[in-house]
Design a protein around this motif. Sequence first.
Motif, PDB file in Angstrom:
ATOM      1  N   VAL A  83     -34.791 -18.267  65.419  1.00 30.29           N
ATOM      2  CA  VAL A  83     -36.459 -18.523  64.967  1.00 30.29           C
ATOM      3  C   VAL A  83     -37.276 -17.753  64.620  1.00 30.29           C
ATOM      4  O   VAL A  83     -37.115 -17.081  65.307  1.00 30.29           O
ATOM      5  CB  VAL A  83     -36.727 -19.403  66.391  1.00 30.29           C
ATOM      6  CG1 VAL A  83     -38.232 -19.241  66.369  1.00 30.29           C
ATOM      7  CG2 VAL A  83     -36.124 -20.460  67.258  1.00 30.29           C
TER       8      VAL A  83
ATOM      9  N   PHE B  57     -40.986 -23.031  75.471  1.00 31.75           N
ATOM     10  CA  PHE B  57     -41.951 -22.920  74.291  1.00 31.75           C
ATOM     11  C   PHE B  57     -43.168 -23.759  75.038  1.00 31.75           C
ATOM     12  O   PHE B  57     -43.716 -22.839  73.489  1.00 31.75           O
ATOM     13  CB  PHE B  57     -40.990 -23.771  73.192  1.00 31.75           C
ATOM     14  CG  PHE B  57     -40.231 -22.698  72.385  1.00 31.75           C
ATOM     15  CD1 PHE B  57     -40.326 -21.938  71.500  1.00 31.75           C
ATOM     16  CD2 PHE B  57     -38.739 -22.896  72.379  1.00 31.75           C
ATOM     17  CE1 PHE B  57     -40.376 -20.385  71.225  1.00 31.75           C
ATOM     18  CE2 PHE B  57     -37.734 -21.970  72.282  1.00 31.75           C
ATOM     19  CZ  PHE B  57     -38.190 -21.123  70.909  1.00 31.75           C
TER      20      PHE B  57
ATOM     21  N   LEU C 132     -40.828 -15.380  76.352  1.00 29.95           N
ATOM     22  CA  LEU C 132     -41.749 -17.621  76.048  1.00 29.95           C
ATOM     23  C   LEU C 132     -42.445 -16.795  77.937  1.00 29.95           C
ATOM     24  O   LEU C 132     -43.559 -17.541  77.402  1.00 29.95           O
ATOM     25  CB  LEU C 132     -40.524 -17.690  75.985  1.00 29.95           C
ATOM     26  CG  LEU C 132     -39.451 -18.410  75.400  1.00 29.95           C
ATOM     27  CD1 LEU C 132     -38.617 -19.948  74.964  1.00 29.95           C
ATOM     28  CD2 LEU C 132     -40.546 -18.653  73.537  1.00 29.95           C
TER      29      LEU C 132
ATOM     30  N   ASN D  70     -41.253 -24.579  66.690  1.00 30.34           N
ATOM     31  CA  ASN D  70     -39.974 -23.403  67.901  1.00 30.34           C
ATOM     32  C   ASN D  70     -38.895 -24.590  68.401  1.00 30.34           C
ATOM     33  O   ASN D  70     -37.282 -23.963  67.879  1.00 30.34           O
ATOM     34  CB  ASN D  70     -40.533 -22.221  68.286  1.00 30.34           C
ATOM     35  CG  ASN D  70     -41.462 -21.499  67.441  1.00 30.34           C
ATOM     36  OD1 ASN D  70     -41.428 -21.495  66.059  1.00 30.34           O
ATOM     37  ND2 ASN D  70     -42.844 -20.880  68.037  1.00 30.34           N
ATOM     38  N   PHE D  71     -39.188 -24.769  69.043  1.00 29.89           N
ATOM     39  CA  PHE D  71     -38.673 -25.780  70.086  1.00 29.89           C
ATOM     40  C   PHE D  71     -37.173 -26.723  69.383  1.00 29.89           C
ATOM     41  O   PHE D  71     -35.671 -26.591  69.887  1.00 29.89           O
ATOM     42  CB  PHE D  71     -38.100 -26.445  71.177  1.00 29.89           C
ATOM     43  CG  PHE D  71     -38.068 -27.472  72.103  1.00 29.89           C
ATOM     44  CD1 PHE D  71     -36.739 -26.696  73.180  1.00 29.89           C
ATOM     45  CD2 PHE D  71     -37.507 -28.184  71.811  1.00 29.89           C
ATOM     46  CE1 PHE D  71     -35.988 -26.883  73.505  1.00 29.89           C
ATOM     47  CE2 PHE D  71     -36.683 -29.604  73.005  1.00 29.89           C
ATOM     48  CZ  PHE D  71     -35.551 -28.428  73.531  1.00 29.89           C
TER      49      PHE D  71
ATOM     50  N   GLN E  20     -45.247 -20.342  74.685  1.00 27.75           N
ATOM     51  CA  GLN E  20     -45.991 -18.993  73.475  1.00 27.75           C
ATOM     52  C   GLN E  20     -46.149 -20.444  72.417  1.00 27.75           C
ATOM     53  O   GLN E  20     -47.301 -19.263  71.567  1.00 27.75           O
ATOM     54  CB  GLN E  20     -43.782 -19.521  73.398  1.00 27.75           C
ATOM     55  CG  GLN E  20     -43.941 -18.241  72.483  1.00 27.75           C
ATOM     56  CD  GLN E  20     -43.540 -19.159  70.603  1.00 27.75           C
ATOM     57  OE1 GLN E  20     -43.386 -19.818  70.572  1.00 27.75           O
ATOM     58  NE2 GLN E  20     -44.405 -18.062  69.630  1.00 27.75           N
ATOM     59  N   GLY E  21     -46.112 -21.568  72.445  1.00 25.65           N
ATOM     60  CA  GLY E  21     -46.973 -21.832  71.590  1.00 25.65           C
ATOM     61  C   GLY E  21     -48.529 -21.867  71.569  1.00 25.65           C
ATOM     62  O   GLY E  21     -49.304 -21.716  70.259  1.00 25.65           O
TER      63      GLY E  21
ATOM     64  N   SER F 213     -45.167 -25.865  69.320  1.00 21.34           N
ATOM     65  CA  SER F 213     -44.431 -26.034  70.816  1.00 21.34           C
ATOM     66  C   SER F 213     -43.551 -26.245  69.892  1.00 21.34           C
ATOM     67  O   SER F 213     -41.727 -25.955  70.171  1.00 21.34           O
ATOM     68  CB  SER F 213     -44.534 -25.744  71.707  1.00 21.34           C
ATOM     69  OG  SER F 213     -45.874 -25.245  72.354  1.00 21.34           O
TER      70      SER F 213
ATOM     71  N   MET G 235     -31.555 -18.644  70.487  1.00 23.72           N
ATOM     72  CA  MET G 235     -31.751 -19.497  71.581  1.00 23.72           C
ATOM     73  C   MET G 235     -31.535 -19.611  72.444  1.00 23.72           C
ATOM     74  O   MET G 235     -32.064 -20.496  73.167  1.00 23.72           O
ATOM     75  CB  MET G 235     -33.696 -20.618  70.978  1.00 23.72           C
ATOM     76  CG  MET G 235     -34.799 -19.969  69.938  1.00 23.72           C
ATOM     77  SD  MET G 235     -35.645 -18.696  71.234  1.00 23.72           S
ATOM     78  CE  MET G 235     -35.708 -17.107  70.051  1.00 23.72           C
TER      79      MET G 235
END
Length: 230
Positions: free
Chosen positions: A176, A83, A3, A165-166, A86-87, A162, A181
């Motif tokens: 995910v 995240f 990430l 996903n989180f 990453q997002g 973000s 995760m």
Amino acid sequence: FSLYTTVFTSLAILYIALKKDGFTLESLGLKKNNVLKRYLLGLLIGFVTLSLSLLITYVLGGAKYIGFVLDRPILLLLFFIGFLFQGFEEELMCRGFMMRGLSRKRSLFFSIWFNSFYFALLHLGNPGITLLPIINLFLAGLAFSAMAVYFDDLWVASGAHSMWNFAQGNIYGILVSGMSMGPTVLQFELSGNSIISGGYFGLEGGIGVFIVELATIALFYALYKKKNEK
């Protein structure tokens, strides 16, 4: 670790876009006005849409609640920050550099569909990938594109991506895009018919996400159409 390494990809995209392709931060969608307000709105949208997807899956019998399992809060915070990076990286790549770059010479319609197709292809190597997850990922790309177009920036879409996903991996404790995760606040278990539960790909491979993504696209299309009429 993976990430956090997305920071370097984001920096590389920014370098190419700003130094080589003639973009500015604003033309990439990184506008300076109301950044925090729009990003927080994106976080809220991501949480609500993911929660609705899980609720539909739960009602249809594809998910069951296991319990409250909060542990390792520091690691949980590190996942949240990871995240966020990453997002942002995926939105910068697909809805920023790619969509806005293509729309210089092609139609916005083509740019939206092409970047969404590419976004789905990015996940072909993930565990448990089948046809429905690919369709759902394509629809997710369309939904994030619709947010980016309606708000005319990347902040809302980045926040939504973000938090989606989180919330999925570290609030509800489900896979995910086929990957576990680690630490979570709650624990849900997906089981039963894979069309409902998502199978080995997780929630994003099920009908709940399909319904919510279609509704999100329809909502932002209607809002964009109304905005244009005004």
